[in-house]
Design a protein around this motif. Structure first.
Motif, PDB file in Angstrom:
ATOM      1  N   THR A  76       0.812  -1.217   0.000  1.00 42.06           N
ATOM      2  CA  THR A  76       0.000   0.000   0.000  1.00 42.06           C
ATOM      3  C   THR A  76       0.843   1.264   0.000  1.00 42.06           C
ATOM      4  OG1 THR A  76      -0.177  -0.210   2.411  1.00 42.06           O
ATOM      5  CG2 THR A  76      -2.007  -1.079   1.100  1.00 42.06           C
ATOM      6  N   ALA A  77       2.139   1.161   0.179  1.00 39.21           N
ATOM      7  CA  ALA A  77       3.056   2.306   0.079  1.00 39.21           C
ATOM      8  C   ALA A  77       4.302   1.853  -0.662  1.00 39.21           C
ATOM      9  CB  ALA A  77       3.429   2.832   1.464  1.00 39.21           C
ATOM     10  N   ASP A  78       4.862   2.766  -1.467  1.00 35.17           N
ATOM     11  CA  ASP A  78       6.087   2.395  -2.186  1.00 35.17           C
ATOM     12  C   ASP A  78       7.334   3.038  -1.600  1.00 35.17           C
ATOM     13  OD1 ASP A  78       5.718   5.006  -2.969  1.00 35.17           O
ATOM     14  OD2 ASP A  78       5.373   4.556  -5.079  1.00 35.17           O
ATOM     15  N   TYR A  79       7.151   3.995  -0.668  1.00 38.35           N
ATOM     16  CA  TYR A  79       8.308   4.646  -0.054  1.00 38.35           C
ATOM     17  C   TYR A  79       7.851   5.280   1.259  1.00 38.35           C
ATOM     18  CZ  TYR A  79      12.567   7.466   0.386  1.00 38.35           C
ATOM     19  OH  TYR A  79      13.749   8.024   0.816  1.00 38.35           O
ATOM     20  N   ILE A  80       8.602   5.049   2.323  1.00 35.28           N
ATOM     21  CA  ILE A  80       8.292   5.664   3.610  1.00 35.28           C
ATOM     22  C   ILE A  80       9.575   6.205   4.222  1.00 35.28           C
ATOM     23  CG2 ILE A  80       6.198   4.337   4.105  1.00 35.28           C
ATOM     24  CD1 ILE A  80       7.832   2.391   5.705  1.00 35.28           C
ATOM     25  N   LYS A  81       9.435   7.244   5.043  1.00 36.04           N
ATOM     26  CA  LYS A  81      10.581   7.866   5.697  1.00 36.04           C
ATOM     27  C   LYS A  81      10.760   7.277   7.097  1.00 36.04           C
ATOM     28  CE  LYS A  81      10.384  12.326   3.290  1.00 36.04           C
ATOM     29  NZ  LYS A  81       9.230  12.080   2.419  1.00 36.04           N
ATOM     30  N   LEU A  82      12.029   7.103   7.448  1.00 38.35           N
ATOM     31  CA  LEU A  82      12.378   6.494   8.727  1.00 38.35           C
ATOM     32  C   LEU A  82      13.136   7.475   9.603  1.00 38.35           C
ATOM     33  CD1 LEU A  82      13.760   3.070   7.416  1.00 38.35           C
ATOM     34  CD2 LEU A  82      11.401   3.629   8.029  1.00 38.35           C
ATOM     35  N   GLY A  83      12.827   7.446  10.898  1.00 41.36           N
ATOM     36  CA  GLY A  83      13.522   8.288  11.860  1.00 41.36           C
ATOM     37  C   GLY A  83      14.523   7.497  12.689  1.00 41.36           C
ATOM     38  N   SER A  84      14.708   7.909  13.923  1.00 38.82           N
ATOM     39  CA  SER A  84      15.782   7.394  14.762  1.00 38.82           C
ATOM     40  C   SER A  84      15.564   5.940  15.169  1.00 38.82           C
ATOM     41  CB  SER A  84      15.911   8.264  16.013  1.00 38.82           C
ATOM     42  OG  SER A  84      14.679   8.268  16.725  1.00 38.82           O
ATOM     43  N   VAL A  85      16.679   5.310  15.561  1.00 35.46           N
ATOM     44  CA  VAL A  85      16.646   3.942  16.080  1.00 35.46           C
ATOM     45  C   VAL A  85      16.094   3.976  17.500  1.00 35.46           C
ATOM     46  CG1 VAL A  85      18.050   1.964  16.742  1.00 35.46           C
ATOM     47  CG2 VAL A  85      18.570   3.204  14.627  1.00 35.46           C
ATOM     48  N   LEU A  86      15.066   3.167  17.752  1.00 37.60           N
ATOM     49  CA  LEU A  86      14.441   3.111  19.076  1.00 37.60           C
ATOM     50  C   LEU A  86      14.978   1.954  19.904  1.00 37.60           C
ATOM     51  CD1 LEU A  86      10.758   3.840  17.985  1.00 37.60           C
ATOM     52  CD2 LEU A  86      12.448   5.463  18.863  1.00 37.60           C
ATOM     53  N   SER A  87      15.260   0.849  19.254  1.00 41.37           N
ATOM     54  CA  SER A  87      15.846  -0.306  19.930  1.00 41.37           C
ATOM     55  C   SER A  87      16.458  -1.210  18.874  1.00 41.37           C
ATOM     56  CB  SER A  87      14.793  -1.069  20.749  1.00 41.37           C
ATOM     57  OG  SER A  87      13.792  -1.611  19.898  1.00 41.37           O
ATOM     58  N   GLU A  88      17.368  -2.070  19.307  1.00 44.73           N
ATOM     59  CA  GLU A  88      18.028  -2.969  18.376  1.00 44.73           C
ATOM     60  C   GLU A  88      18.607  -4.150  19.117  1.00 44.73           C
ATOM     61  OE1 GLU A  88      21.564  -1.136  16.603  1.00 44.73           O
ATOM     62  OE2 GLU A  88      21.475   0.393  18.155  1.00 44.73           O
ATOM     63  N   ASP A  89      18.789  -5.238  18.369  1.00 44.16           N
ATOM     64  CA  ASP A  89      19.488  -6.399  18.902  1.00 44.16           C
ATOM     65  C   ASP A  89      20.349  -6.979  17.792  1.00 44.16           C
ATOM     66  OD1 ASP A  89      17.795  -7.950  17.285  1.00 44.16           O
ATOM     67  OD2 ASP A  89      16.367  -8.285  18.909  1.00 44.16           O
ATOM     68  N   ALA A  90      20.806  -8.184  17.954  1.00 48.05           N
ATOM     69  CA  ALA A  90      21.755  -8.752  16.991  1.00 48.05           C
ATOM     70  C   ALA A  90      21.140  -8.972  15.616  1.00 48.05           C
ATOM     71  CB  ALA A  90      22.306 -10.064  17.533  1.00 48.05           C
ATOM     72  N   THR A  91      19.814  -9.091  15.530  1.00 45.31           N
ATOM     73  CA  THR A  91      19.185  -9.437  14.248  1.00 45.31           C
ATOM     74  C   THR A  91      18.166  -8.422  13.753  1.00 45.31           C
ATOM     75  OG1 THR A  91      17.469 -10.730  15.381  1.00 45.31           O
ATOM     76  CG2 THR A  91      19.480 -11.904  14.702  1.00 45.31           C
TER      77      THR A  91
END
Length: 384
Positions: A76-91
């Protein structure tokens, strides 16, 4: 004697087969280098939380980068904008969505992470007009963002496998400095006309389309023209600087993650993909050979010597600002360092880290902008 002859026959056949395989592999590698590539998925959407407006992506060297980015998607969307990293892990990496995604959205898992951020000129909220630049291959679409008194222009040249939207990030900075921006396309990029072969020449011919844009700018009143090239656009800008009939109007070059010497880039990718050295060397020979042109679809020999600007550093005459990350991951910064060593009188290098390929604006917009602004001021090119 017969056994020796038989052995020699087998050896000859084996050698011929090996050489044939080497030639075939090398030609395929050469063809891959010059063939415009479609955007390939490089990450997966693992989760989409439309209530919290967050998205979780599979972890790659790019998806965990700090800053603002874009994501090419399907559904339903072909491009979206991303902001800051909120959380992360190894994968996985969870990021804030900067494009509102409704609760009824359906996105396919395969996606492509991007440094574009803006994907349409309207998103800049600046006056612009669509233009057509007449070149030898036909009319090349461009966007013109007027600013200032119209005497200082920057012509933006995008990189390999992408389009002019890649350059939109830079337009607001130049506009604020009173510099008109012309964001151009060139042959075989998917927007401008195709050449006869439909393949890249790695800057060896594409510079002519940008040269036509320089002529366009001069006819519109430009007196000082800056050429900004991104990635392969840097190689194009450098060829333009050396070959253009409009060299007297070029006031300087700004190169973002540029290709300064194609051999460095091709050797880097060959090693990363564990291509045997003989194959990569033969592929570079094929790119430059008349005999391989029909097989590699290059349309003719591509001179890697002509595209090696470090060896041609003495020919440079325009001031150059290079912005390059030492962990680029696609175009190594080695040749950029070598060029500033060869011509410290003309070339300034701003070294970034972590930022990866053509994502310096995304990673540290303040430093990126300040570096360009200060260089323009030192060159006397700001209109404000």
């Amino acid at each position: 004697m017969l056994s020796v002859k038989a052995a020699l026959t087998v050896l000859s056949l084996g050698l011929a087969a090996s050489l044939g395989a080497l030639a075939a592999g090398s030609v395929m590698m050469a063809r891959r280098v010059v063939t415009p590539a479609r955007r390939e998925p490089d990450t997966r959407i693992l989760a989409l939380d439309t209530a919290a407006q967050t998205i979780t992506l599979s972890r790659t060297p790019d998806t965990g980068l700090p800053g603002r980015y874009g994501l090419f998607t399907t559904g339903t969307a072909d491009y979206i904008k991303l902001g800051s990293v909120l959380s992360e892990d190894a994968t996985s990496v969870k990021r804030k969505l900067l494009t509102h995604v409704g609760s009824d959205a359906r996105l396919e898992p395969e996606a492509a992470f991007s440094g574009w951020y803006f994907d349409r000129p309207e998103q800049l909220h600046l006056p612009f007009t669509p233009e057509l630049i007449g070149s030898t291959v036909g009319p090349c679409p461009a966007w013109l963002f007027p600013a200032g008194d119209g005497e200082t222009w920057v012509i933006q040249v995008h990189g390999r496998g992408t389009t002019r939207a890649e350059c939109l990030r830079a337009v607001p900075l130049f506009h604020g400095l009173g510099i008109t921006s012309l964001v151009v396309s060139y042959r075989n990029d998917g927007e401008a006309p195709r050449s006869r072969t439909g393949t890249y020449a790695l800057g060896d011919t594409e510079w002519r389309d940008v040269d036509a844009a320089v002529g366009f700018a001069r006819r519109r009143g430009a007196r000082r023209i800056i050429i900004m090239g991104w990635s392969m656009g840097g190689a194009i800008a450098l060829q333009l600087s050396l070959n253009s009939a409009h060299r007297d109007a070029i006031a300087g070059l700004i190169l973002e993650s540029p290709v300064v010497d194609w051999r460095v880039v091709l050797e880097y990718h060959a090693k990363a993909e564990r291509v045997p050295g003989a194959v990569s060397r033969f592929a570079m020979s094929a790119l430059q050979s008349e005999w391989a042109a029909p097989l590699a679809r290059t349309g003719g020999p591509i001179s890697l010597d002509r595209l090696d600007i470090v060896s041609r550093a003495a020919e440079l005459r325009h001031p150059i600002l290079i912005l390059h990350s030492d962990d680029d991951g696609f175009v190594p910064s080695d040749a950029s360092h070598d060029l500033v060593t060869a011509r410290p009188d003309l070339v300034e290098l701003q070294v970034f880290e972590v930022a990866r390929h053509t994502k310096l604006w995304n990673y540290d917009q303040e430093r990126w902008s300040d570096s360009i602004r200060a260089w323009l001021e030192r060159q006397g090119l700001t209109a404000t």
